[in-house]
Every structure is written in structure tokens, then in C-alpha cells.
Design an enzyme around this catalytic site. Structure first.
Site, PDB file in Angstrom:
ATOM      1  N   SER A  86       0.265  -1.002  -0.173  1.00  0.00           N
ATOM      2  CA  SER A  86       0.097   0.176  -0.019  1.00  0.00           C
ATOM      3  C   SER A  86       0.683   0.710  -0.319  1.00  0.00           C
ATOM      4  O   SER A  86       0.130   2.193  -0.014  1.00  0.00           O
ATOM      5  CB  SER A  86      -0.674  -0.317   1.392  1.00  0.00           C
ATOM      6  OG  SER A  86      -2.019  -1.160   1.338  1.00  0.00           O
ATOM      7  N   GLY A 325       4.148  14.675  11.981  1.00  0.00           N
ATOM      8  CA  GLY A 325       4.353  14.093  10.417  1.00  0.00           C
ATOM      9  C   GLY A 325       3.520  12.763   9.643  1.00  0.00           C
ATOM     10  O   GLY A 325       2.318  12.905   9.892  1.00  0.00           O
ATOM     11  N   HIS A 328       3.241   6.338   5.624  1.00  0.00           N
ATOM     12  CA  HIS A 328       2.396   5.351   4.621  1.00  0.00           C
ATOM     13  C   HIS A 328       3.057   4.026   5.069  1.00  0.00           C
ATOM     14  O   HIS A 328       4.353   3.722   5.513  1.00  0.00           O
ATOM     15  CB  HIS A 328       2.284   5.158   3.641  1.00  0.00           C
ATOM     16  CG  HIS A 328       0.620   5.002   3.566  1.00  0.00           C
ATOM     17  ND1 HIS A 328       0.341   3.512   3.410  1.00  0.00           N
ATOM     18  CD2 HIS A 328       0.031   5.250   2.589  1.00  0.00           C
ATOM     19  CE1 HIS A 328      -0.644   3.647   2.598  1.00  0.00           C
ATOM     20  NE2 HIS A 328      -1.331   4.845   2.805  1.00  0.00           N
ATOM     21  N   ASP A 329       2.888   2.638   5.627  1.00  0.00           N
ATOM     22  CA  ASP A 329       2.457   1.562   5.528  1.00  0.00           C
ATOM     23  C   ASP A 329       2.663   0.620   4.638  1.00  0.00           C
ATOM     24  O   ASP A 329       1.235   1.110   3.514  1.00  0.00           O
ATOM     25  CB  ASP A 329       2.177   0.586   6.577  1.00  0.00           C
ATOM     26  CG  ASP A 329       3.051   1.555   7.994  1.00  0.00           C
ATOM     27  OD1 ASP A 329       3.931   2.087   7.710  1.00  0.00           O
ATOM     28  OD2 ASP A 329       2.717   1.429   9.190  1.00  0.00           O
ATOM     29  N   GLY A 330       2.784  -0.597   4.123  1.00  0.00           N
ATOM     30  CA  GLY A 330       2.393  -0.797   2.694  1.00  0.00           C
ATOM     31  C   GLY A 330       2.661  -2.549   3.208  1.00  0.00           C
ATOM     32  O   GLY A 330       3.609  -3.038   3.795  1.00  0.00           O
ATOM     33  N   ALA A 331       1.291  -3.565   2.237  1.00  0.00           N
ATOM     34  CA  ALA A 331       2.126  -4.999   2.805  1.00  0.00           C
ATOM     35  C   ALA A 331       1.660  -5.724   1.495  1.00  0.00           C
ATOM     36  O   ALA A 331       1.092  -5.283   0.984  1.00  0.00           O
ATOM     37  CB  ALA A 331       1.754  -5.389   3.999  1.00  0.00           C
ATOM     38  N   SER A 332       2.890  -6.855   1.259  1.00  0.00           N
ATOM     39  CA  SER A 332       2.093  -7.526   0.069  1.00  0.00           C
ATOM     40  C   SER A 332       2.576  -9.133   0.451  1.00  0.00           C
ATOM     41  O   SER A 332       2.188  -9.141   2.673  1.00  0.00           O
ATOM     42  CB  SER A 332       2.944  -7.928  -0.615  1.00  0.00           C
ATOM     43  OG  SER A 332       4.529  -7.553  -0.785  1.00  0.00           O
ATOM     44  N   GLY A 334       4.071 -11.563   2.828  1.00  0.00           N
ATOM     45  CA  GLY A 334       5.119 -11.451   3.090  1.00  0.00           C
ATOM     46  C   GLY A 334       6.249 -10.468   3.199  1.00  0.00           C
ATOM     47  O   GLY A 334       7.038 -10.751   3.808  1.00  0.00           O
TER      48      GLY A 334
END
Length: 484
Positions: A86, A325, A328-332, A334
């Protein structure tokens, strides 16, 4: 680089030598200090490989640790690419704001001004959803609508058309609810405005002018780079390579399909810190758009899942005891990424990982880096209070539902709050139902047994209300209204 490294009285690494960047207080950032810290924490938290970029004093420093694939043993290097998940939304948001600057996109005009056939399950929402609501996650559009519309250049057009009957998580404009679908609508708008695919528009308008050369959107483009493999497994143990490198269809691009090095992500943040200009002076955004993206559009009821205090236009916003501040964070599959930017200090941190207890690595590493470089005190990891909190749980019991998810909240015979999280409809085969007892943090915030890089030991379960008084349950930043 200095090799004379020792511990100071606070237990932090300190190095003597000439290499480093200094601020006005004479503090130095030594790469060997943070390399040692990254190596140690990565091993402690069973993360196979990681890449770290630190932007400070207008310079990007890059580090890497571990391996890209435990099966092959290929070393992680600073030029290795990771799947950003993301974090891709920040690229799409930046691209959309470039079109706003060009006078080609109106944040407050209906989506139908660009996509006349835009339709969702609610007709009023179809007529009134705007780009501003899409960017700030206030459109009401759901998050978890995954649709493989093929590899063709028409994949986003087909995706948006397929979403016509998908129910909204909540009435448009009524609440913040994290929406990947909304960013794909933005991606399709970008295509219509530019006459290009989202992938090509991103390259032409943002990546090339920014001067980054290790950022891409398609898996075949990754073949020329060292690419990280995701790893899965039980937390607290060494994970194993995932069964597939990538499970995302091409249509996931605007919300989840960008691949990059940590250094390239830091250079995107650097452009935002520089008021919209690239290092060579090329202007990519107006200062007004840079500010607008960082301006709060909506508060976040769930301030724990990704430490989101609120949302701007594409950016997650943070408030660290008065120091603001964005990021953003992101994950797919693993792979997990974290970006934090502190404008007042000119500091940005990027951590990209390929499995293990990535959340814990992020929390410990960024707590020290942001503390020393920006004076930021990050919040403690989410967990129940030491002393039990007595609450009246009965008003919160019931059934909550959003697209693809059914949440049943009840009290067990012993009086303990209990939750069942079940995938339904088109997502019914995604995972078996998840069950957990809840522990009160406040009268509206509860902690359940965590699972995943964004929850670690404890997962936030947050209860709130819509503007009309309807009760909602937030899990993973997604809003599920009470239906019974």
C-alpha cells in the site's frame, strides 16, 4: 567508514571518525552505528532481509541486511527491490495532485466529471464521491475488493466496471474507512485524463522527472534487479519462503503494486520535503499541493493499527506529542514496508522487509532513529493496560458487516468479550474464521490476539459511531457498520 564503535551511557551505538553528516548541534549519523543496529534487530525479530534508507541533511543513506531469499541465500543489498504494497498509494496520490496542479483534475468535482459511467452500489454515492474523498479514505468505498481483470492495458477500466455492485463500507463522507478500491478509481481517472495507462503515466510524470531508476510497477520489470522474496511463518520463528513471489493482479497497481528500493522511496519523500522539487530542481508539485497532501482531512478512529492519527490527501498523518509527521505502511505477500517523515527535522525513514516480525523491527529501529534524528517519541506498542479496565460491553455486542467480512461480537458465559471475524461472499475461501477474546483498553478500544505484521501481539478492535449514530467496528482501519 569508522570502525571504532562503542556503547554510550544510554545503550546506543556511538562511533568515532570523520564519516557522517552533522546537524547544527554537531550530532553525527554514522552508517556503521545503524548497520549494527539493523543487523541485530533483524536477527532478533526473525526478519530474513531488510533494506533501510535514512534521509537527513538532504542526503539519503542506504543500508541492507540479511538475505532476499532464505532458500537461495542471495544477499540483500541497497539496490535490491521490494514489493511496497500500500505504499503504492502515496505514488498514486502524488500523481493525482500533479494533475490537480495542471488544472486537469478537480478535487471537489464528482468522479463522474471524468468517469461518466462511474457507478457503485449506492446511487447517491455514485453521484457525489469526489477525488478528495478517494484520497482521504472518506468515500465509503470498500478496501478488500480483489478482482483479476487480466494483464491488458484495460485492466483498470475492467476493474472499476466490475466494482459497480460492490457495497459501500459506510455512507460516503460519513467516516474514515481505508479503501484500496478508491485508489483504483483514482488510477482509472488518471488514465482517462492522461490518455495513458496508470503504469506509464506514473513513469512519465513522476518517476522519470524525479530521477529514480529502481522503481517499477510490473513484475517482468523486476527481472533486471535483485528482488526480495516474501517469507511466511509463525511469529517468533524463522519464516519460510512464500509459495509465490506475487499474488497481485495488474489491476492492483494504483493501490498496491509498486516495486522499489528503500532509497528510491526516500527520494519520493525528499521531493515532498523540498516543497515539490526534485534534487535537480525540477518541479513536480506546487508547494500548495505538497501542503494540501499533509493537511488533515479526517481524524482516524483507529489510531493504533498503523499509528494513524488522521489522514490527509494520500498521506497517513502522525502526531508524536506535538511533533507532526506523515508517511504510510504497506504489505504484500510476506513483504512489509514502513515510511515515516518528520518535516520539522527534514528527516525521512524507509524500512522494507521480506517477512518475520517486521512490525517489531520497525517499532524498535524507528523509535531510536526518530528519537535521535528528530526528537520524536514514538508511541509504545499497542497492548492492554497493566490493570484491567471495567467496561459495559453489552451495548457493543451484535453483528457488524462490510463487503466480504462478517464480524460477530458477543459475551462468553464467563463474561469475557469475544469476537469472530469471518470472510463471506466472494472472500469466503480466503481464510478460516478468526476467533479471539477481547481485552478492554478503554470503553471503545479493545485488544485481541494479534496476527500479522500490523498487529504483532495485540490487534486493535475499535468501536465508534457514524454521523447518524450507527455503531461501527474498526479492524485494520476498515469500517464495518452494525447490522443487528
Amino acid at each position: 567508514m569508522s570502525k571504532n564503535v562503542s556503547w554510550d551511557e544510554r545503550g546506543n551505538w556511538r562511533a568515532e571518525g570523520e564519516w557522517g553528516a552533522s546537524d547544527s548541534g554537531g550530532e553525527r549519523l554514522y552508517l556503521d552505528q545503524w548497520q549494527a543496529k539493523l543487523d541485530r534487530l533483524r536477527q532478533t525479530h526473525h526478519v530474513p532481509g531488510a533494506s533501510l534508507a535514512v534521509l537527513t541533511h538532504d542526503k539519503v543513506h542506504e543500508l541492507a541486511s540479511g538475505v532476499l531469499h532464505t532458500g537461495t541465500g542471495v544477499e540483500a543489498t541497497t539496490d535490491s527491490i521490494f514489493q511496497l504494497g500500500s505504499l503504492a498509494k502515496t505514488y498514486t496520490a502524488t500523481l493525482a495532485m500533479q494533475l490537480v496542479d495542471a488544472g486537469k483534475l478537480d478535487l471537489d468535482a464528482p468522479v463522474r466529471a471524468v468517469l461518466p459511467d462511474f457507478t457503485v452500489a449506492d446511487e447517491e454515492a455514485s453521484r457525489t464521491i469526489t477525488p478528495r474523498r478517494l484520497l482521504s479514505h472518506t468515500s465509503g468505498l470498500t478496501c478488500d475488493f480483489t478482482f483479476d481483470s487480466g494483464r491488458g492495458d484495460d485492466c483498470l477500466e475492467l476493474y472499476v466496471d466490475a466494482a459497480k455492485g460492490v457495497a459501500l463500507d459506510c455512507p460516503s463522507g460519513s467516516a474514515c474507512s481505508y479503501s484500496s478500491l478508491g485508489f483504483n478509481v483514482l488510477g482509472r481517472m488518471i488514465e482517462v485524463i492522461t490518455g495513458s495507462t496508470w503504469d506509464q503515466a506514473l513513469k512519465d510524470l513522476l518517476l522519470a522527472p524525479l530521477g529514480v531508476t529502481s522503481t517499477m510497477t510490473l513484475p517482468e520489470e523486476a527481472l533486471q534487479f535483485r528482488a526480495a522474496m516474501g517469507h511466511l511463518g509463525e511469529y517468533g520463528q524463522d519464516p519460510a519462503p512464500a509459495p509465490a513471489w506475487d499474488l497481485m493482479p495488474r489491476s492492483a497497481g494504483p493501490y498496491g503494486r509498486v516495486l522499489a528500493t528503500a532509497g528510491d522511496v526516500a527520494r519520493l519523500a525528499q521531493m515532498h520535503l523540498a516543497g515539490g522539487t526534485a534534487p535537480d530542481g525540477t518541479r513536480l508539485l506546487t508547494p500548495g499541493s505538497v501542503i494540501a497532501m499533509q493537511t488533515r482531512e479526517v481524524d482516524s478512529p483507529d489510531k493504533w493499527t498503523v499509528h494513524a492519527d488522521g489522514w490527509g490527501l494520500g498521506w497517513t498523518l502522525y502526531d508524536w506529542n506535538g511533533i507532526t509527521g506523515f508517511g504510510h505502511d504497506g504489505a504484500s505477500i510476506g513483504q512489509y514496508g514502513f515510511l515515516r517523515v518528520v518535516p520539522s527535522a527534514g528527516v525521512a525513514l524507509v524500512l522494507l522487509t521480506n517477512g518475520g516480525d517486521a512490525r517489531r523491527l520497525y517499532e524498535e529501529l524507528f523509535a531510536e532513529l526518530l528519537g535521535e534524528l528528530a526528537g520524536v517519541e514514538m508511541p509504545a506498542p499497542f497492548e492492554p493496560p497493566a490493570e484491567p479496565v471495567e467496561v459495559d460491553f453489552a451495548p457493543l455486542t451484535g453483528t457488524y458487516e462490510r463487503e466480504g467480512v462478517l464480524i460477530t461480537v458477543s459475551e462468553k458465559e464467563d463474561g469475557k468479550p469475544h469476537l469472530v471475524y469471518e470472510f463471506v461472499g466472494g472472500m469466503k475461501d480466503f481464510s478460516p474464521p478468526l476467533e479471539m477474546d477481547l481485552v478492554a483498553v478503554t470503553d471503545k478500544v479493545f485488544a485481541g490476539a494479534g496476527s500479522g505484521a500490523y498487529s504483532a501481539d495485540w490487534m486493535p478492535v475499535v468501536f465508534s459511531e457514524l454521523q447518524d449514530g450507527t455503531g461501527v467496528c474498526y479492524i485494520g482501519m476498515r469500517c464495518a457498520p452494525k447490522v443487528s
